[in-house]
Design a protein around this motif. Structure first.
Motif, short mmCIF file in Angstrom:
data_model
loop_
_atom_site.label_atom_id
_atom_site.label_comp_id
_atom_site.label_asym_id
_atom_site.label_seq_id
_atom_site.Cartn_x
_atom_site.Cartn_y
_atom_site.Cartn_z
N LYS A 1 37.44 -35.56 23.14
CA LYS A 1 38.16 -36.56 23.93
C LYS A 1 39.28 -35.91 24.74
CE LYS A 1 35.84 -40.10 22.39
NZ LYS A 1 34.89 -40.82 23.30
N VAL A 2 39.92 -34.89 24.17
CA VAL A 2 40.96 -34.16 24.91
C VAL A 2 40.36 -33.49 26.14
CG1 VAL A 2 42.56 -32.21 24.81
CG2 VAL A 2 42.42 -33.80 22.89
N ILE A 3 39.19 -32.87 25.96
CA ILE A 3 38.51 -32.23 27.09
C ILE A 3 38.12 -33.27 28.14
CG2 ILE A 3 36.47 -30.91 27.76
CD1 ILE A 3 36.53 -29.63 25.00
N ILE A 4 37.63 -34.42 27.71
CA ILE A 4 37.25 -35.49 28.64
C ILE A 4 38.48 -35.99 29.40
CG2 ILE A 4 36.34 -37.83 28.81
CD1 ILE A 4 34.23 -35.71 28.24
N LEU A 5 39.60 -36.12 28.71
CA LEU A 5 40.83 -36.58 29.35
C LEU A 5 41.28 -35.59 30.42
CD1 LEU A 5 43.16 -38.61 29.47
CD2 LEU A 5 44.30 -37.32 27.66
N ILE A 6 41.18 -34.30 30.13
CA ILE A 6 41.55 -33.28 31.11
C ILE A 6 40.63 -33.37 32.33
CG2 ILE A 6 41.64 -30.79 31.52
CD1 ILE A 6 42.47 -30.45 28.61
N ALA A 7 39.32 -33.55 32.06
CA ALA A 7 38.36 -33.65 33.17
C ALA A 7 38.66 -34.87 34.04
CB ALA A 7 36.94 -33.72 32.62
N GLN A 8 39.02 -35.99 33.41
CA GLN A 8 39.34 -37.20 34.17
C GLN A 8 40.55 -36.99 35.07
OE1 GLN A 8 39.73 -40.07 30.99
NE2 GLN A 8 37.61 -40.74 31.17
N GLN A 9 41.56 -36.30 34.56
CA GLN A 9 42.76 -36.05 35.35
C GLN A 9 42.50 -35.01 36.44
OE1 GLN A 9 45.60 -37.79 35.04
NE2 GLN A 9 44.62 -38.98 33.41
N LYS A 10 41.67 -34.02 36.14
CA LYS A 10 41.41 -32.94 37.10
C LYS A 10 40.52 -33.40 38.24
CE LYS A 10 39.75 -28.16 37.32
NZ LYS A 10 39.18 -27.03 36.55
N TRP A 11 39.56 -34.27 37.93
CA TRP A 11 38.58 -34.67 38.94
C TRP A 11 38.90 -36.04 39.50
CZ3 TRP A 11 34.04 -32.94 35.34
CH2 TRP A 11 33.98 -31.54 35.35
N GLN A 12 40.15 -36.32 39.74
CA GLN A 12 40.53 -37.59 40.35
C GLN A 12 40.35 -37.50 41.87
OE1 GLN A 12 44.55 -38.50 39.13
NE2 GLN A 12 43.87 -39.66 37.35
N GLY A 13 40.18 -38.66 42.50
CA GLY A 13 40.07 -38.70 43.95
C GLY A 13 38.64 -38.88 44.41
N VAL A 14 38.51 -39.41 45.62
CA VAL A 14 37.19 -39.69 46.19
C VAL A 14 36.40 -38.41 46.41
CG1 VAL A 14 35.99 -40.75 48.16
CG2 VAL A 14 38.10 -41.76 47.30
N GLU A 15 37.10 -37.32 46.78
CA GLU A 15 36.39 -36.07 47.06
C GLU A 15 35.76 -35.45 45.82
OE1 GLU A 15 40.59 -35.21 45.95
OE2 GLU A 15 39.57 -36.61 47.32
N GLN A 16 36.12 -35.94 44.64
CA GLN A 16 35.58 -35.39 43.39
C GLN A 16 34.55 -36.32 42.75
OE1 GLN A 16 36.23 -32.45 42.29
NE2 GLN A 16 38.07 -31.82 43.36
N LYS A 17 33.97 -37.25 43.55
CA LYS A 17 33.03 -38.22 42.98
C LYS A 17 31.82 -37.55 42.35
CE LYS A 17 31.88 -41.90 45.16
NZ LYS A 17 31.39 -42.79 46.23
N SER A 18 31.34 -36.45 42.97
CA SER A 18 30.16 -35.78 42.42
C SER A 18 30.44 -35.18 41.05
CB SER A 18 29.69 -34.69 43.38
OG SER A 18 30.71 -33.72 43.58
N LYS A 19 31.71 -34.82 40.78
CA LYS A 19 32.08 -34.27 39.47
C LYS A 19 32.44 -35.36 38.48
CE LYS A 19 33.79 -29.86 41.29
NZ LYS A 19 34.95 -28.95 41.40
#
Length: 362
Positions: free
Chosen positions: A122-140
């Motif tokens: 869950k910690v890793i998922i939380l980091i991914a959610q914060q890192k891949w924010q924004g419309v330009e990161q939709k594919s991630k």
């Protein structure tokens, strides 16, 4: 005082052993919060802290770490106690109450450790959610639920094998070998499930769409909410949730409506047969100028023509393009243009007949 404690026994356990038992438990209960916070901070040092706060890390890991520490302190404290011989319990190696208690303890430790690993995920998922924010990161962003589901499958499978091997004394290697020999039969029995699983990998590799896109498959259309192992969830315009097997998304043509730059509106205005030629000729350029006045309709020229004679009407064909992939914005622009066309017809003295054809929308 020491001699009195040495000579005092409770259920064949000396006072000194009982004090050690109680003392270790008390120390564990007092120190478990400190140890859990320290463990969380150590884990935090290895994480990109620009995407997660230390308090979030502590909050996620505190409970499983504290419970795991409780089991550890309980294990060491119990070493100072022994079961009274008068109870005639079977030893731990033989089936009985002590045997069941030991297996229950091992099961609790394995489940708690699994809980801790899940929270680390869950910690890793939380980091991914914060890192891949924004419309330009939709594919991630669409990888986040997939990564979570895939991680949970491996964690639960690993925990299950450890539980079988440690608690139930199952030969795990023999079990895995047996599963390998039975893999062909399993594959045949679960053919559609495997097809959907492989199709999900194809979707993630080819990226024909991402979460948030509007797609149409056959007669089904909607916004992509989640891409799973077996199916993809679409939210239709009427709010219904549609589940489409992934194999269907890769085996037939699919239209990604979010990737197109324009949306087209095409319909026919069925004017009254009493309309005069000069009225029709006057209203055609007015409708064209009305459409061109809309900023989103300037890239592609509209087509406004007097199409011909219907059975009960004089037909004007209207085709225009709106430069947007957003269906809501397209509907708003179309409404404004339609109201303007209605005003032009009213000012020109042209009325519409009831046999008008239904609008054809794409």
């Amino acid at each position: 005082m020491r001699e009195a404690l040495t000579n005092w026994y409770l259920l064949e356990n000396s006072a000194e052993d009982i004090l050690f038992f109680i003392g270790i438990l008390i120390v564990g209960l007092i120190m478990r919060r400190f140890f859990s916070n320290s463990f969380s901070k150590i884990i935090f040092r290895f994480l990109p802290n620009q995407f997660i706060q230390v308090q979030d890390c502590i909050q996620l890991l505190r409970k499983p770490v504290e419970l795991l520490l409780f089991w550890i302190f309980l294990y060491f404290s119990v070493q100072y106690l022994h079961v009274p011989s008068t109870w005639n319990f079977n030893p731990v190696e033989k089936f009985g109450l002590l045997f069941l208690l030991q297996k229950a303890f091992e099961t609790a430790v394995i489940i708690t450790f699994t809980w801790l690993v899940v929270r680390l995920l869950k910690v890793i998922i939380l980091i991914a959610q914060q890192k891949w924010q924004g419309v330009e990161q939709k594919s991630k962003q669409q990888f986040i639920p997939f990564l979570n589901d895939l991680g949970m499958v491996f964690i639960m499978a690993g925990s299950g094998f450890v539980l079988l091997g440690r608690v139930f004394q199952v030969d795990v290697m023999a079990l895995i070998t047996g599963l390998g020999l039975g893999g062909l039969a399993l594959a045949l029995a679960a053919r559609e499930t495997l097809e959907n699983l492989f199709a999900s990998f194809t979707i993630f590799l080819d990226l024909p769409f991402v979460v948030g896109d509007s797609i149409q498959v056959g007669s089904i259309s909607g916004d992509v909410e989640k891409i799973g192992f077996r199916s993809t969830r679409l939210r239709a315009l009427d709010g219904n949730l549609i589940m489409i097997p992934n194999r269907l998304l890769t085996s037939q043509s699919l239209e990604n409506m979010s990737e197109r730059n324009f949306r087209r509106a095409k319909y026919t205005l069925s004017c009254s047969l009493q309309s005069k030629p000069d009225q029709i000729q006057m209203v055609l350029p007015q409708i064209e100028q009305l459409i061109l006045a809309e900023p989103l309709c300037k890239k592609k020229a509209p087509k406004i023509i007097f199409e011909g004679f219907g059975t009960y009407s004089l037909d004007i064909s209207v085709t225009f393009f709106v430069q947007t992939s957003d269906y809501g914005k397209f509907q708003h622009v179309k409404q404004e243009i339609n109201l303007g066309i209605l005003t032009c017809l009213h000012e020109a003295g042209i009325s519409l007949v009831s046999s008008a054809t239904a609008p054809n929308m794409n």
